[in-house]
Scaffold this motif. Structure first.
Motif, short mmCIF file in Angstrom:
data_model
loop_
_atom_site.label_atom_id
_atom_site.label_comp_id
_atom_site.label_asym_id
_atom_site.label_seq_id
_atom_site.Cartn_x
_atom_site.Cartn_y
_atom_site.Cartn_z
N THR A 181 -11.94 9.06 0.91
CA THR A 181 -13.10 9.63 0.21
C THR A 181 -12.96 9.53 -1.30
OG1 THR A 181 -12.12 11.86 0.23
CG2 THR A 181 -13.61 11.28 2.06
N GLN A 182 -11.72 9.34 -1.79
CA GLN A 182 -11.44 9.31 -3.23
C GLN A 182 -10.77 7.98 -3.60
OE1 GLN A 182 -12.43 11.76 -5.31
NE2 GLN A 182 -13.27 12.85 -3.52
N PRO A 183 -10.95 7.52 -4.85
CA PRO A 183 -10.31 6.26 -5.26
C PRO A 183 -8.80 6.27 -5.05
CG PRO A 183 -11.96 6.88 -6.87
CD PRO A 183 -11.87 8.03 -5.91
N TRP A 184 -8.10 7.40 -5.35
CA TRP A 184 -6.64 7.39 -5.24
C TRP A 184 -6.21 7.19 -3.79
CZ3 TRP A 184 -3.88 10.74 -2.18
CH2 TRP A 184 -4.50 11.91 -1.77
N GLN A 185 -7.00 7.70 -2.83
CA GLN A 185 -6.67 7.47 -1.41
C GLN A 185 -6.84 6.00 -1.05
OE1 GLN A 185 -9.64 10.20 0.02
NE2 GLN A 185 -8.16 11.85 0.41
N PHE A 186 -7.88 5.41 -1.56
CA PHE A 186 -8.12 3.98 -1.36
C PHE A 186 -6.96 3.16 -1.92
CE2 PHE A 186 -10.81 0.21 -2.95
CZ PHE A 186 -10.69 -0.48 -1.76
N TYR A 187 -6.53 3.50 -3.15
CA TYR A 187 -5.42 2.78 -3.78
C TYR A 187 -4.13 2.92 -2.97
CZ TYR A 187 -8.44 2.83 -7.97
OH TYR A 187 -9.47 2.68 -8.86
N VAL A 188 -3.82 4.14 -2.54
CA VAL A 188 -2.56 4.39 -1.82
C VAL A 188 -2.52 3.63 -0.50
CG1 VAL A 188 -1.23 6.16 -0.59
CG2 VAL A 188 -2.07 6.62 -2.90
N LEU A 189 -3.61 3.69 0.26
CA LEU A 189 -3.62 3.02 1.56
C LEU A 189 -3.56 1.51 1.43
CD1 LEU A 189 -6.08 5.15 3.72
CD2 LEU A 189 -3.61 4.95 3.96
N ARG A 190 -4.25 0.96 0.45
CA ARG A 190 -4.17 -0.49 0.25
C ARG A 190 -2.76 -0.90 -0.16
NH1 ARG A 190 -7.39 -4.06 2.40
NH2 ARG A 190 -6.91 -5.49 0.70
N PHE A 191 -2.12 -0.12 -1.00
CA PHE A 191 -0.75 -0.41 -1.42
C PHE A 191 0.20 -0.38 -0.22
CE2 PHE A 191 3.41 1.23 -2.83
CZ PHE A 191 3.78 0.23 -3.71
N PHE A 192 0.08 0.66 0.61
CA PHE A 192 0.97 0.77 1.76
C PHE A 192 0.64 -0.23 2.86
CE2 PHE A 192 2.23 4.79 -0.17
CZ PHE A 192 3.60 4.77 0.07
N LEU A 193 -0.61 -0.67 2.94
CA LEU A 193 -0.94 -1.74 3.88
C LEU A 193 -0.21 -3.02 3.48
CD1 LEU A 193 -2.66 -2.60 6.34
CD2 LEU A 193 -4.46 -3.29 4.72
#
Length: 433
Positions: A111-123
């Motif tokens: 729902t938030q940009p930081w969540q998007f960033y974290v998940l893409r990094f860990f993917l």
């Protein structure tokens, strides 16, 4: 004399049949795994059509999040490949698939940009090692002269992911939108992650860590492969890791490959947007049109890989496909509002850019072997794939600034031309093997 010729022909047929048997066992499965991996990596491009407005994300936020995948990938790719070389591909490839599937499914909660960033990094961390691991795995089973074609067949997973995945993603987004209160793009991430679990189980049953374990081959066939791989590795270099990092040939390959990866992920992350901006409407229709460039690319990749192996020629094949990629991207900008011409242009770009990697990987594996090859493949792929970070962020930033991705695509096309010139600078005696 005639009997000798018949005997030689019979032996050649037996050798060809042996490698065909190996290819039929591994390549279709590995290609399916790559389809799922690549789809989980780039389905963000289809999700973007609705996700940005649903979450109020800017183009720059999207570009940064899409690209952060490659930072995680960069940091963990070399260690992952070295681990696979030591413990074997069976368990390691299965582990990679399970972790990337779980992380991809977690995109439903963003729902938030930081969540998007974290998940893409860990993917990126989770998937690091799959592609270079398979490239390394193929060096265990196929001598270099046979590797261009089989690598092309494996990498056909990229265009197949586009052919199947783009329409599928568009259909999932349209069909499941607001089911149980979730957006279509949220369902898409979850449903497309599910296949990783059964594929991981199959990997544990199907893959072999080495040729000696392949009981489905006869003793003579195992000995043939081991002998040819040993001969193939005989004149190859084995270097410590620091010397790999200092090797000019490795850096030259990285510099040649970086623009190609920038071009590849321009297609991966922005193909749906470019087709929408040319006049296509609706997630399903955009997904169907996205399949056309990938369909052209799969034919091109296989034909180019076969041609390169038959002619034992790498440099000109690389240069030509890179120039095709540049021309296609430029034409997509020049015909930006003509949907038919944009699809044709993007088909040319995809045919060139996607045909690049199978030929490129024959170069480092022509002069490096063993764990040196494992480390070098990881270094090359991790650094070159940073092009996948640069291109979406560059396009996102320029689109927010100038309200068009045009200037970013010009930059990427120009870099592909430079890459083509660099390909021609390799010594043909060293790479045409």
């Amino acid at each position: 004399m005639m009997m000798k010729q018949q005997s030689d022909l019979s032996h050649t047929q037996w050798v060809d049949a042996t490698y065909k048997k190996v290819a039929l066992r591994f390549i279709p499965f590995l290609m399916i795994c790559y389809v799922v991996a690549y789809l989980d990596r780039i389905n963000i491009g289809i999700a973007k059509l609705n996700m940005l407005s649903d979450l109020q994300f800017s183009e720059e936020i999207y570009g940064l999040g899409a690209g952060l995948f490659f930072i995680g990938y960069f940091l963990f790719e070399v260690p992952s490949n070295i681990i696979m070389h030591k413990i074997g591909p069976k368990v390691w490839i299965a582990r990679i698939m399970v972790t990337w599937g779980i992380i991809s499914a977690l995109m439903i909660f963003v729902t938030q940009p930081w969540q998007f960033y974290v998940l893409r990094f860990f993917l990126g961390i989770a998937e690091a090692g799959f592609y270079p691991g398979v490239i390394l795995f193929l060096t265990y089973w196929f001598p270099n002269r046979r590797r261009g074609k089989v690598t092309a067949l494996f990498q056909a997973g990229i265009p197949v992911a586009g052919i199947i995945g783009s329409p599928l993603s568009g259909w999932l987004m349209a069909t499941f939108d607001q089911v149980n209160g979730h957006h279509g793009w949220q369902w898409m991430f979850v449903l497309e992650a599910i296949p990783t679990i059964p594929l991981a189980i199959i990997a544990l049953c199907l893959l072999n860590n080495n040729v000696q374990d392949a009981k489905w081959l006869s003793t003579a066939q195992r000995e043939l492969i081991l002998k040819e791989i040993q001969q193939d590795n005989h004149n190859k270099e084995h270097l410590p890791f620091l010397k790999i990092l200092a090797d000019k040939r490795v850096w030259k390959i990285i510099c040649m490959t970086f623009p190609a990866m920038a071009g590849l992920y321009t297609l991966g992350f922005y193909l749906p947007t470019l087709i929408r901006d040319a006049g296509a409407e609706g997630s399903l229709m955009i997904g169907l049109l996205c399949a056309i460039p990938y369909t052209v690319a799969i034919v091109s990749m296989i034909l180019v890989g076969r041609s390169s192996d038959l002619r034992v020629e790498r440099r000109w094949h690389l240069a030509i496909v890179l120039l095709m990629g540049a021309i296609g991207l430029l034409l997509s900008v020049w015909f930006g509002k003509n949907l038919t011409m944009v699809v044709i242009a993007l088909s040319i770009a995809a045919a060139g850019i996607i045909s690049f990697s199978p030929i490129m990987w024959t170069i480092p594996t022509a002069f490096l072997g063993g764990i040196t090859a494992a480390a070098a493949i990881g270094v090359i792929n991790s650094l070159a794939n940073l092009g996948g970070f640069v291109s979406p962020y560059l396009i996102g930033f320029i689109t927010d600034t100038f309200h068009s991705p045009e200037y970013a695509i010009y930059i990427i096309a120009a870099s592909l031309v430079c890459s083509a010139l660099l390909a021609l600078s390799f010594d043909p005696k060293k790479v045409n093997v």
